[in-house]
Write an enzyme that holds these catalytic residues in place. Structure first.
Site, PDB file in Angstrom:
ATOM      1  N   HIS A  50       0.821  -1.212   0.000  1.00  0.00           N
ATOM      2  CA  HIS A  50       0.000   0.000   0.000  1.00  0.00           C
ATOM      3  C   HIS A  50       0.856   1.264   0.000  1.00  0.00           C
ATOM      4  CE1 HIS A  50       0.250  -0.198   4.553  1.00  0.00           C
ATOM      5  NE2 HIS A  50       0.266   1.115   4.418  1.00  0.00           N
ATOM      6  N   ASP A 106       1.206  -7.755   2.293  1.00  0.00           N
ATOM      7  CA  ASP A 106       1.303  -6.318   2.025  1.00  0.00           C
ATOM      8  C   ASP A 106       2.759  -5.893   1.867  1.00  0.00           C
ATOM      9  OD1 ASP A 106       0.885  -3.623   1.790  1.00  0.00           O
ATOM     10  OD2 ASP A 106      -0.355  -3.418   3.586  1.00  0.00           O
ATOM     11  N   SER A 141       3.995   2.148   8.486  1.00  0.00           N
ATOM     12  CA  SER A 141       3.750   1.216   7.385  1.00  0.00           C
ATOM     13  C   SER A 141       5.055   0.991   6.625  1.00  0.00           C
ATOM     14  CB  SER A 141       2.695   1.776   6.429  1.00  0.00           C
ATOM     15  OG  SER A 141       1.436   1.786   7.036  1.00  0.00           O
TER      16      SER A 141
END
Length: 696
Positions: free
Chosen positions: A83, A219, A627
């Site tokens: 992402h 991810d 992230s």
């Protein structure tokens, strides 16, 4: 200096295996080092951060200013979340080459794709410059005068800082302006896409699984840093070569077990851990619910359109992910704050704070702080809600209104001077082109009709039929001509006529009042931060996140989200197959992955039970910006890739509770399994250093 006293207070904290906190890596010696070792770490503070020698910090990069990444090979191979690299993957995608749907893998360096505007920044060193920044600042100064002087001092500090010609500097505030650090940085701007799994792996579970556990999402995406022949930052050039970092992270093939030490090293974005109870209550009860309603209305329109049309799916993939991410996060944040009784616990802290102020006879200095907060937060509430909702309606969710918002700035520039107008017009043309690259007028109109009633009773969707700005050619034509001609055309445009009064109200009333009151709140918050440390020195204090490099440590651990429910800390490939729904945009599974599972063709990436781990939980204190952060084991090896938090644990931005706050990480064995067995990119595996730390 006042802050010397505060640092002394920090040292007095009882040393134990505490968890929570986002710690400055240059200050780990002492309390933090001992806490980490109590949790199982075998690392020294210098292993993590060292200016003179290679250390873990040399492998950690700030990815495009919003995520974290890490170097995982001697050839500048860079790992981050799917992402985090999503917009780059999307930008290279088309109906003919649908890298979102099919994934992308460069089978040699010549196939790696450049990304204009993408950068990765590394920290060279960190220095405490508090004395220099606060030099001359006095209590009798106004907040504006204080800010002006600290800005002047900051510029002087950066100008005098020792650095190489290709390096940069920045000064950041900590503890609400009570402490300042200088960061010397290196920014690399030739970053190329190397590999990304299909969204059916990289975004498996999509919105349904976002922010929740159990999770089965791969991810991750892979990039490579390129530098000039001297290994220094350089703009894109075919002559650039792979970057050789001072340190890269070896990858553990032994994985994790419950109770294992984990350290997440990255660039957390923003937290507010020391707010008064009244501020947290306002967020939970007023601001979050109104923003949630607006985004929920927008998502219903966008989701339906994406499901009906592949072109729209590609156009809106990144936008939908951004809108949905915060929407669901705010819902979980409210759940967690209520479940943990965060407001009540903060009120209890304030009760103890008030008692300590009285006991230390500091009432004249700090006794009125909490009552001032009560008054100011009541005063700011209507403006805070309206301001936040304005951002949602006119900037975040609807692109026609976003263009109108920016166009008022163009008109303002036209009324000031020609030079300023030309600069803003150039920027506006670029923005309009960027929006129209992935723009569907019917979707945007649907979003407008859905969200504007939540902001105003005056909703007129006919503006979409009478504006130049839903068509790129007409929009660019409307921006041609002299400043006066452009302004005249703008003020006859239906969308601009509709939006302008709202925007004028925002700039003339909402924003000024909000900033006036918020300036007072910030001044008292700085004082309150100092007061907490002074009167309750045995509490545990760490600086709020501010997009600077931090260390957070914990352990692999399951959790109980509610009565009679316990979640194990590790998920497996079995769970992917269990969730599989053929053709479903959230839970489809690629045929090749199904075959690998059926044949148990796992290579060296299965655990001792013959299963492929997907994700695992930890007690690390993370937030947005973490992230892509590496999850590092007790010996400094990469074991996971941070990408999310459990739903109830998103409230850790305001209050960290070790019982329910969990971060979610991709197991690196799953990353390697996908790269090797699924993508067939064995050459990338061969670049990495794979180790077995538990087999010593």
């Amino acid at each position: 200096m006042k802050f010397f006293k505060i640092l002394v207070f920090l040292i007095s904290v009882q040393l134990s295996a505490q968890q929570g906190g986002m710690w400055i890596p240059s200050l780990l010696e002492g309390m933090n080092e001992q806490e980490m070792q109590a949790l199982g770490s075998k690392l020294s503070a210098k292993d993590i951060y060292d200016v003179n020698n290679s250390s873990l910090k040399d492998a950690i990069g700030h990815f495009n200013g919003g995520c974290t990444s890490e170097v995982i090979s001697p050839q500048g191979l860079l790992l981050t979340n799917h992402h985090c690299g999503f917009s780059q993957i999307q930008s290279h995608s088309s109906l003919e080459n649908d890298y979102l749907k099919d994934g992308f893998w460069a089978m040699n360096m010549s196939e790696e794709l450049p990304n204009k505007g993408l950068y990765v920044e590394f920290i060279v060193r960190i220095e405490d410059v508090t004395n220099a920044i606060l030099n001359g600042v006095t209590d009798v100064m106004s907040e504006k005068e204080k800010q002006s002087l600290t800005d002047k001092n900051s510029n002087a500090v950066q100008k005098k800082a020792k650095k190489e010609a290709w390096q940069d500097t920045k000064v950041k505030s900590f503890f609400q302006g009570n402490q300042y650090f200088l960061f010397v940085t290196e920014r690399f701007e030739d970053i190329r896409l190397v590999g990304a799994p299909p969204t059916s792996i990289g975004k498996f579970g999509s919105d349904t699984d976002n922010w929740v556990w159990p999770r089965h999402t791969g991810d991750f995406s892979i990039f490579r840093i390129y530098a000039d022949k001297n290994n220094r930052p350089a703009s894109y050039s075919k002559d650039n070569v792979p970057y050789k970092s001072k340190h890269f992270l070896p990858i553990s093939l032994d994985g994790v077990a419950e109770g294992d030490f984990t350290m997440v090293f990255g660039f957390p974005g923003s937290t507010d851990e020391y707010l008064p109870a009244v501020a947290i209550a306002q967020t939970v009860e007023k601001i979050n619910p109104s923003n949630i309603a607006i985004r929920e209305a927008a998502l219903k329109v966008i989701d339906a359109a994406m499901k009906s049309d592949d072109k729209i799916r590609i156009q809106y993939a990144s936008k939908q992910a951004r809108i949905a991410n915060s929407w669901k996060k705010w819902i979980g944040e409210n759940l967690g704050l209520k479940k943990s009784n965060a407001v009540a616990k903060r009120q209890n802290f304030e009760f103890e704070f008030t008692k300590a102020v009285k006991a230390k006879k500091l009432e004249s200095k700090y006794g009125n702080l909490l009552s001032k907060f009560e008054k100011l937060y009541a005063e700011i509430e209507p403006y805070a809600i309206k301001r936040s909702n304005f951002s949602e309606a006119f900037i975040r969710n609807n692109e026609l209104m976003q263009m109108m918002f920016r166009l008022t700035q163009l008109e303002a520039a036209a009324n000031q001077n020609k030079k300023g107008f030309e600069k803003v017009r150039t920027s506006m043309i670029s923005r309009v082109k960027s929006i129209h690259k992935n723009y569907n007028v019917d979707v945007d109109k649907g979003v407008f009709e859905a969200i504007m009633p939540l902001y105003t009773d005056d909703v007129d969707a006919s503006i979409y039929d009478n504006t130049n700005f839903t068509n790129l050619d007409k929009a660019l034509e409307a921006l041609e001509g002299s400043a006066d001609e452009v302004v005249k055309k703008l003020n006859t445009d239906a969308a601009y006529q509709y939006a302008k009064p709202f925007i004028v109200e925002f700039y003339s009333k909402i924003e000024p009042e909000y900033q006036r009151i918020n300036t007072e709140i910030n001044a008292y918050q700085k004082e309150y931060m100092q007061a907490q440390m002074e009167v309750l020195p045995n509490e545990r204090y760490f600086p709020d996140a501010n997009s600077t490099l931090r260390v957070t440590y914990g352990q692999v651990k399951g959790y109980e989200p509610r009565d009679a429910v316990y979640y194990e800390p590790v998920t497996y490939l079995d769970g992917v197959i269990e969730k599989y729904v053929p053709g479903d945009y959230e839970f489809d599974v690629p045929q090749k992955l199904q075959e690998l599972y059926k044949n148990k063709d796992y290579g060296q990436y299965a655990d001792d039970n013959g299963k492929v781990p997907i994700c695992f939980l930890g007690t690390n204190h993370t937030t947005g910006g973490n992230s892509g952060s590496p999850a590092i084991d007790a010996e400094g090896n990469l074991v996971g890739l941070n990408f999310d938090r459990v739903w109830e644990g998103t409230m850790s931005d305001y209050y960290y509770d070790p019982e329910i706050c969990r971060n979610i990480m991709v197991d690196l064995r799953y990353v390697l399994f996908i790269v090797d067995k699924y993508a067939g990119a064995k050459h990338l595996i061969n670049e990495m250093k794979l180790v077995h730390p538990k087999q010593k």
